[in-house]
Design a protein around this motif. Structure first.
Motif, PDB file in Angstrom:
ATOM      1  N   PRO A   1       0.859  -1.198   0.000  1.00  0.00           N
ATOM      2  CA  PRO A   1       0.000   0.000   0.000  1.00  0.00           C
ATOM      3  C   PRO A   1       0.887   1.237   0.000  1.00  0.00           C
ATOM      4  CG  PRO A   1       0.084  -0.980   2.187  1.00  0.00           C
ATOM      5  CD  PRO A   1       0.788  -1.947   1.272  1.00  0.00           C
TER       6      PRO A   1
ATOM      7  N   SER B   1       1.573   5.444   0.423  1.00  0.00           N
ATOM      8  CA  SER B   1       1.103   6.572   1.216  1.00  0.00           C
ATOM      9  C   SER B   1       0.860   7.815   0.386  1.00  0.00           C
ATOM     10  CB  SER B   1       2.140   6.911   2.296  1.00  0.00           C
ATOM     11  OG  SER B   1       3.336   7.389   1.683  1.00  0.00           O
TER      12      SER B   1
ATOM     13  N   GLY C   1       2.702   2.830   2.430  1.00  0.00           N
ATOM     14  CA  GLY C   1       1.811   3.245   3.509  1.00  0.00           C
ATOM     15  C   GLY C   1       1.681   2.147   4.553  1.00  0.00           C
ATOM     16  N   SER C   2       1.543   2.555   5.825  1.00  0.00           N
ATOM     17  CA  SER C   2       1.277   1.577   6.874  1.00  0.00           C
ATOM     18  C   SER C   2      -0.113   0.997   6.669  1.00  0.00           C
ATOM     19  CB  SER C   2       1.361   2.245   8.250  1.00  0.00           C
ATOM     20  OG  SER C   2       2.677   2.672   8.518  1.00  0.00           O
TER      21      SER C   2
ATOM     22  N   SER D   1      -3.842  -0.091   7.222  1.00  0.00           N
ATOM     23  CA  SER D   1      -4.932   0.436   8.039  1.00  0.00           C
ATOM     24  C   SER D   1      -5.409  -0.648   9.008  1.00  0.00           C
ATOM     25  CB  SER D   1      -6.088   0.890   7.148  1.00  0.00           C
ATOM     26  OG  SER D   1      -6.593  -0.196   6.402  1.00  0.00           O
TER      27      SER D   1
ATOM     28  N   GLN E   1      -4.852  -4.770   8.569  1.00  0.00           N
ATOM     29  CA  GLN E   1      -3.621  -5.241   9.186  1.00  0.00           C
ATOM     30  C   GLN E   1      -3.499  -6.768   9.140  1.00  0.00           C
ATOM     31  OE1 GLN E   1      -2.958  -3.665  13.075  1.00  0.00           O
ATOM     32  NE2 GLN E   1      -2.933  -1.529  12.372  1.00  0.00           N
TER      33      GLN E   1
ATOM     34  N   ARG F   1      -3.768   0.625  16.090  1.00  0.00           N
ATOM     35  CA  ARG F   1      -3.525   1.931  15.491  1.00  0.00           C
ATOM     36  C   ARG F   1      -2.787   2.889  16.415  1.00  0.00           C
ATOM     37  NH1 ARG F   1      -5.647   2.693  10.792  1.00  0.00           N
ATOM     38  NH2 ARG F   1      -5.479   4.954  10.931  1.00  0.00           N
TER      39      ARG F   1
ATOM     40  N   GLN G   1      -1.473   6.815   7.466  1.00  0.00           N
ATOM     41  CA  GLN G   1      -0.952   5.840   6.513  1.00  0.00           C
ATOM     42  C   GLN G   1       0.549   5.978   6.306  1.00  0.00           C
ATOM     43  OE1 GLN G   1      -2.811   3.338   4.950  1.00  0.00           O
ATOM     44  NE2 GLN G   1      -4.294   4.003   6.492  1.00  0.00           N
TER      45      GLN G   1
ATOM     46  N   ASP H   1       6.457  -0.147   9.040  1.00  0.00           N
ATOM     47  CA  ASP H   1       5.066   0.104   9.399  1.00  0.00           C
ATOM     48  C   ASP H   1       5.038   0.779  10.768  1.00  0.00           C
ATOM     49  OD1 ASP H   1       2.416  -0.524  10.694  1.00  0.00           O
ATOM     50  OD2 ASP H   1       2.040  -1.351   8.691  1.00  0.00           O
TER      51      ASP H   1
END
Length: 454
Positions: A262, A264, A285-286, A288, A292, A327, A357, A378
């Motif tokens: 993903p 960002s 991107g981390s 969501s 996860q 999160r 993200q 991440d």
């Protein structure tokens, strides 16, 4: 590099004849003259600022010694202050949000924290890592070394002015090839030795400066051509398009890596000082919250097929992910433990995630190309989403980075620096001799443009 045209080098074009050696020589001579007229001052500027930048690290250590150096702890094995304490001290001295953290590269060096103030300015705060004592501040990339670099590229003055550097590089390439044609000996070797391998006359005579320009040019020309080509990747138009093309055709960024993660949407170069090849890539991107678990399963499937993605089994990352609420981003001390286990080259920089993200990014850009590395973690699990080094670049990316490393004086250590210093001195001599030769040759009250070919 040019040698003045004389009738012995071809004479006049016969009426009605085809293109002759004389007319070609005159045409090349005019191109060489106009190219030199356009870029001679810029070449001197680039040579002088380039020679200074070769030694930018030594200059900074001397000029900014109070900010960059700290006393070495007397007791061996003394534990430094926690990374979180270093960041807290920097933010207390300069309120805002941190966007860059560079731990000390060696004993006796300070840590640097980049802080974005409430006004949007970027400030570098220097901190003693042993006791988290703030040493002082500068604007981000505000050292004398960085100022010299921005002066070298005219970035200090804006994008329009930077375009002149791109123009100078292009015309310098034309100067080298036209100069080589004008230098090429004609007739017997003995008769053409003057201005080819020897310098005749005295400094009071025009022939001395003509020969000095030609002999210096043939020696310096190859280096000037190399510097012009390897400097083009930083240019406003050519460099941006070349970088975009390289990364869009898997010559810079490895194929299949970006699409498996993903993204960002955050350009990597906005946060870190990176190799040219990676400056237009985006940060992964981390994952969501809702993705996860699915991302973890997908990552496990790809583990055996993608060596750039590392999953940290049994690491602090997994325990942090298990014990932390969903999160909740990892704290900097936990992230630094993970980064240190990755064994990046000393002098690496860590950038925090930007938004939900975003990712933690650790990047190392040392002199040794083999140790160049960028790792994205991440922000919730600490799992490395991407781990890329110089060996992962495409063929064009590796060649460009190698050329840039030589251009910066980093590839062969002291020899590279001395070579560039000699080359910069030679470029200045080439420009000065060309200007003096023209001044002595030009007619009174005229410019002295070489005659038109037939």
């Amino acid at each position: 590099m040019a040698r003045a045209f004389t009738s012995e080098q071809g004479g006049q074009t016969e009426p009605g004849s085809a293109l002759t050696r004389s007319s070609v020589y005159r045409a090349v001579w005019r191109w060489h003259f106009y190219a030199g007229l356009l870029v001679l001052p810029l070449l001197i500027w680039l040579a002088v600022t380039g020679a200074l930048f070769v030694y930018h690290q030594a200059i900074d250590r001397y000029v900014h010694a109070d900010l960059l150096t700290v006393p070495v702890p007397a007791a061996a094995g003394t534990e430094p202050a926690p990374h979180s304490a270093v960041l807290a001290a920097a933010l207390a001295a300069q309120p805002g949000t941190w966007f860059k953290y560079t731990p000390p590269a060696a004993a006796g060096r300070s840590a640097e924290v980049g802080v974005r103030t409430v006004d949007g300015d970027k400030v570098a705060v220097y901190v003693d890592p042993a006791n988290a004592k703030v040493l002082g501040t500068l604007s981000d990339r505000g050292t004398l070394g960085w100022t010299i670099r921005k002066l070298h590229s005219l970035k200090y003055f804006g994008p329009v002015q930077r375009g002149f550097i791109e123009m100078a590089a292009g015309w310098a390439i034309l100067l080298v090839f036209t100069g080589l044609y004008l230098w090429w000996p004609r007739g017997s070797v003995a008769a053409s030795r003057g201005g080819v391998v020897t310098v005749r006359g005295t400094p009071r005579q025009r022939v001395y400066w003509r020969d000095l320009h030609a002999v210096t040019g043939v020696v310096v020309g190859v280096g000037l051509l190399f510097l012009a080509i390897t400097g083009m990747p930083w240019s406003v138009l050519w460099g941006a398009k070349a970088n975009e093309w390289a990364n869009g055709h898997d010559f810079g960024y490895p194929a299949g890596v970006r699409v498996q993660l993903p993204m960002s949407g955050q350009p990597l170069a906005d946060m870190a000082h990176l190799p040219w090849t990676l400056q237009r890539t985006q940060q992964p991107g981390s994952a969501s919250l809702e993705h996860q678990q699915g991302h973890a399963a997908h990552a496990q499937t790809n583990a055996e097929h993608n060596p750039h993605i590392w999953h940290g089994e049994g690491s602090v990352a997994q325990s942090a992910a298990t014990s932390s609420p969903a999160r909740t981003a990892l704290d900097i001390d936990t992230v630094m433990v993970l980064v240190q286990r990755l064994q990046l080259a000393p002098g690496y920089t860590v950038n925090p995630p930007q938004g939900a993200q975003g990712v933690f990014t650790a990047s190392a850009y040392p002199h040794d190309l083999a140790l160049q590395r960028v790792v994205h973690l991440d922000q919730y699990t600490g799992r490395p989403l991407l781990d890329m080094s110089y060996g992962d670049y495409g063929p064009l990316g590796r060649w460009l980075e190698w050329g840039i490393n030589i251009h910066l004086g980093q590839e062969w250590g002291v020899f590279n620096q001395l070579l560039l210093l000699a080359l910069c001195v030679g470029i200045v001599l080439l420009c000065v001799s060309g200007a003096v030769m023209w001044f002595k040759r030009r007619p009174a009250g005229g410019v002295g443009v070489p005659p038109l070919p037939a």
